[in-house]
Scaffold this active site. Structure first.
Site, PDB file in Angstrom:
ATOM      1  N   GLU A 523      27.444  10.170  -3.925  1.00 31.86           N
ATOM      2  CA  GLU A 523      28.008   8.870  -4.120  1.00 31.86           C
ATOM      3  C   GLU A 523      29.780   9.320  -2.946  1.00 31.86           C
ATOM      4  O   GLU A 523      30.070   8.849  -3.020  1.00 31.86           O
ATOM      5  CB  GLU A 523      28.676   8.745  -5.740  1.00 31.86           C
ATOM      6  CG  GLU A 523      27.658   7.726  -5.897  1.00 31.86           C
ATOM      7  CD  GLU A 523      26.222   9.107  -6.366  1.00 31.86           C
ATOM      8  OE1 GLU A 523      24.886   7.932  -6.504  1.00 31.86           O
ATOM      9  OE2 GLU A 523      26.412  10.043  -6.425  1.00 31.86           O
ATOM     10  N   GLN A 545      25.547   2.562  -5.680  1.00 33.02           N
ATOM     11  CA  GLN A 545      24.336   2.034  -6.684  1.00 33.02           C
ATOM     12  C   GLN A 545      23.584   1.420  -8.095  1.00 33.02           C
ATOM     13  O   GLN A 545      23.481  -0.332  -8.259  1.00 33.02           O
ATOM     14  CB  GLN A 545      22.809   2.843  -6.668  1.00 33.02           C
ATOM     15  CG  GLN A 545      21.376   2.133  -6.953  1.00 33.02           C
ATOM     16  CD  GLN A 545      20.370   3.111  -7.104  1.00 33.02           C
ATOM     17  OE1 GLN A 545      19.901   3.799  -7.466  1.00 33.02           O
ATOM     18  NE2 GLN A 545      19.564   2.565  -5.798  1.00 33.02           N
ATOM     19  N   HIS A 590      23.222   4.819 -18.110  1.00 33.67           N
ATOM     20  CA  HIS A 590      23.568   3.253 -17.262  1.00 33.67           C
ATOM     21  C   HIS A 590      24.482   1.867 -18.425  1.00 33.67           C
ATOM     22  O   HIS A 590      24.135   0.752 -18.437  1.00 33.67           O
ATOM     23  CB  HIS A 590      21.895   3.162 -17.200  1.00 33.67           C
ATOM     24  CG  HIS A 590      21.211   3.796 -15.874  1.00 33.67           C
ATOM     25  ND1 HIS A 590      20.960   4.571 -16.539  1.00 33.67           N
ATOM     26  CD2 HIS A 590      21.600   3.536 -14.034  1.00 33.67           C
ATOM     27  CE1 HIS A 590      20.536   5.500 -14.964  1.00 33.67           C
ATOM     28  NE2 HIS A 590      20.714   4.081 -14.116  1.00 33.67           N
TER      29      HIS A 590
END
Length: 801
Positions: A523, A545, A590
């Site tokens: 990233e 993402q 997440h």
């Protein structure tokens, strides 16, 4: 080194002139370092970090550096900047003193400590200069290895310009992709993950990058044996060496004191990178640190006598001097005479820089002293004012701070006296003028800033279909890629499968692997690719993402991208768009909403939080007409929700910094954003059945925040406020509340305590129940609003529990 010029062989006299000029630059740079340290130790400058010991390899690098090339470097590169004609001794000292005028310190106008270099890519109006006609340096940052990710993008831009047809802006930014991105780094900083991530990515991408490692064996006081396996970065990178069967790097190792070999090495490296687009690593070893790491300490404390003696003998300037004498370029006497002249030249430049810095402040000091001397006789606190005035008058080299401290103390003493007006006006004016020199250009001041874009509504045909939200994003990207050939998008799973949510379905097949590209799991350098390419005029969209993965890149976003316009005082820009998705995710890793961290870490980047895919698409359309960077956070649970398909893809624009009222009401104002809005709207519908009429406002963007101050207008009507956010307590909700209550002065309209409803302090647990018990639910919202109305009218809204 001996080249042909106009079919004529370079004569020995030409060669001699060139070498002597190099030596002049090396001596000037070294003398700047030596005097610079003294200026810090005598208190004229705050801190110093210098390029002494690295002069000769930087001369060699400068010879291979051409117009259009870009540097992404290390705060030791002063000799290089002098050699390419972008730094004078006077400017060097202006930066050391922190001169807040770009005319004197063109690197940052005192916003960064010395040793941080930049060239100006923009005209006064914010438009691009022709970067192919000048030598370019991207703006340095202090965090070690922080220059690496951007370097990757600077190099990749050449690959794009060489291989992608139809880029209309190309002439100002590239000549057939022949430009090299030159990186520099200290050997100790190669221990950072950002170094290895960038090295790996450049090898995969095969971009024209030349990476120089200045190796003096130490990282501050820590020896290479504690930094690098085998104490040798080129040795452990041997696996990256290209061969007949695989791509990779060309790797060179060269001694930092060997002038002739350095020039030959850099010429060969440049030819390989420029012509073949193959990355090159040059390990420049056997370098020295004549003054140690910085002015914060002495290297005698951690280097033994043997090492110190070696450093004296193998100082690169000393070795160059011996070589020049040996091949009869100059005699010792001639060089000594030159050195004395150059020392005086640097001393005079230092003196001029200091006078340019201090004289205006002394002028202000005299003005203030005159004002205070006039005030003192009229005041009941005459003796105290005279004492403060006397103390200020003895300061020979005043700071602006010191003047304001005295002026503001005197103002307190005369607050009830008639003579205060003139002093109060002086203070107000001085702060306003000075503050601007330290606070301007966090965002763009050009006519292309985000506020220049006019709202354009989506158009719908009578027979418009309801489609999945991801199709709206996809079809809008299709329109964007056709409209703007300089746009490209890249990220994990972006290319072949069209991103994990199919928002780019079919785009790689249509626009090619360079414009719609898969990248590795890295990233930080995804963001770096975007920064570098945006610095060179392209319009990259870097995809992370999931929002959680932004944490891997937050340092680069915060220290590099967010500060770029600020630290260059508007002389460079990188209008990168960062695309990601989040909100209402499930599971610790997440959780999707670290918004408080994000908005506090990346001031200088706009943060946009669309509630659906039409709003998101409109933001992309708006941003491509602007010259500022932004983060767009799409709602992960919105890709499969139905939205009506617009007919004007690529044209409709969501205004930035403008809220939208989704539901009008009279009892309470509910403020939220993103996916949580759907729960807020559900709760508002249910609350209406209980007689509670909610006004629902979608923030749409967190940075900038409600530029028209529409929220306070709502609160003036409802007199109550609840902020609903799925971030942690005290996260984005605290910022939102501060903006509404303090900045918009909404407190004057409130009849009840303003409140927030947020997620729990922990990350969301896994699964649907984990989400329900971790983040605000429709029931939580309902009951929170109901309890606030219970306080207003307990008989009408009795306690639920």
């Amino acid at each position: 080194m001996i080249k042909e010029k106009n079919n004529t062989t370079l004569t020995f006299e030409d060669f001699k002139t060139e070498v002597l000029n190099d030596y002049r630059i090396a001596i000037i740079s070294r003398e700047c370092s030596l005097l610079g340290r003294k200026e810090v130790l005598t208190g004229k400058a705050k801190f110093g970090i210098f390029g002494d010991g690295k002069e000769v390899p930087q001369l060699a690098m400068a010879k291979a550096f051409k117009n259009g090339d870009f540097r992404s470097g290390y705060y030791r590169d002063q000799t290089f900047m002098m050699a390419i004609g972008e730094l004078t001794p006077k400017q060097f000292f202006a930066g050391l003193y922190g001169h807040t005028d770009l005319d004197f310190d063109p690197m940052s106008a005192g916003r960064q400590m010395g040793g941080h270099f930049v060239t100006h890519s923009l005209n006064e109006d914010g438009s691009w200069k022709n970067l192919t006609k000048q030598k370019n340096s991207s703006a340095d940052i202090s965090p070690t290895a922080g220059q690496m990710p951007r370097l990757l993008g600077l190099a990749q831009a050449s690959k794009i310009y060489r291989n992608v047809d139809g880029i209309k802006i190309k002439d100002n930014f590239s000549v057939n992709g022949n430009e090299i991105a030159w990186g520099t780094i200290g050997n100790a900083s190669t221990s950072e993950g950002l170094f290895f991530e960038t090295i790996n990515a450049a090898g995969v991408l095969q971009v024209p990058m030349v990476m120089s490692v200045w190796d003096d064996e130490y990282g501050i006081s820590v020896h290479a044996r504690h930094q690098t396996t085998k104490e040798n970065i080129s040795e452990i990178l041997k696996g990256y060496q290209r061969d007949e069967n695989s791509n990779g790097y060309e790797i060179f190792r060269v001694k930092g004191w060997d002038y002739a070999e350095l020039i030959a090495t850099y010429e060969e490296a440049a030819a390989i990178a420029r012509e073949k687009h193959i990355p090159v690593l040059i390990h420049v070893n056997e370098l020295t640190q004549p003054q140690g790491h910085s002015t914060s300490g002495s290297h005698e404390r951690y280097k033994n006598a043997t090492r110190l003696a070696w450093e004296k003998d193998f100082d690169c300037i000393r070795q160059m001097r011996l070589w020049m004498i040996a091949i009869n370029i100059a005699s010792p006497e001639e060089l000594s005479e030159m050195e004395l002249e150059l020392k005086k030249e640097v001393f005079d430049a230092k003196k001029e820089a200091w006078n340019s810095f201090i004289d205006p402040i002394i002028h202000d000091q005299k003005e203030l002293l005159s004002l205070l001397e006039n005030i003192a006789p009229k005041s009941a606190n005459k003796d105290q004012i005279i004492k403060l005035t006397s103390e200020l008058s003895t300061v020979k080299s005043p700071l602006k701070k010191e003047m304001l401290v005295v002026a503001r103390k005197v103002l307190r003493l005369i607050v009830n006296e008639d003579c205060k007006t003139e002093l109060a006006n002086w203070i107000t004016s001085y702060i306003a003028t000075t503050q601007e020199r330290f606070s301007s250009n966090l965002f763009s001041d050009s006519d292309l800033n985000v506020f220049s874009v006019e709202k354009v509504l989506p158009k719908y045909e009578a027979n418009s279909l309801d489609v999945d939200g991801r199709m709206i994003v996809r079809d809008n990207f299709d329109a964007i890629f056709t409209k703007y050939p300089e746009t490209l998008i890249f990220g994990e799973d972006v290319g072949n499968i069209g991103d994990v949510n199919q928002g780019l379905e079919g785009m790689q097949e249509k626009y090619g692997e360079l414009r719609v590209a898969d990248v590795g799991i890295r990233e930080a350098t995804i963001i770096g690719q975007g920064i570098g390419m945006a610095l060179r005029g392209l319009r990259p969209i870097a995809e992370i993402q999931y929002l959680d993965y932004l944490l891997y890149a937050i340092q680069i976003m915060s220290d590099d991208l967010a500060t770029l316009q600020y630290r260059t005082v508007g002389k460079q820009k990188a209008p990168l768009i960062i695309r990601t998705r989040g909100h209402r995710l499930e599971g610790i890793w997440h959780s999707g909403s670290p918004m408080g961290m994000i908005i506090n870490a990346i001031r200088g980047i706009h943060v946009l939080v669309p509630r659906n895919m039409t709003q998101a698409a409109g933001f992309y359309n708006s941003l491509l007409e602007c010259d500022e960077p932004a983060l767009v956070i799409e709602c992960l649970n919105g890709y499969r929700l139905k939205e009506k398909a617009p007919s004007n893809y690529g044209e409709f624009k969501t205004p930035i910094g403008v809220v939208e009222t989704l539901r009008e009401g009279k009892d309470i104002t509910l403020v939220s954003y993103g996916s949580t809005l759907r729960l807020v709207e559900q709760a508002a519908t249910e609350l209406l059945q209980a007689g509670i009429d909610c006004e629902v406002i979608d923030l749409q963007s967190l940075l900038p925040f409600d530029i028209n101050q529409d929220i306070v207008k709502s609160i003036a009507k409802t007199n109550r406020l609840l902020v609903i956010d799925e971030d942690l307590p005290g996260g984005a909700s605290a910022f939102i509340l501060q903006q509404i209550v303090e900045q918009q002065d909404a407190y004057v309209h409130l009849d009840s305590k303003p409140q927030t409803l947020t997620a729990k302090a922990h990350r969301p647990a896994y699964g649907t129940d984990g989400d329900y018990f971790s983040k605000p639910s429709a029931e939580d919202i309902y009951e929170k609003v109901y309890s606030m109305m219970n306080e207003v009218n307990p008989s009408k809204y009795p306690n639920l529990y």
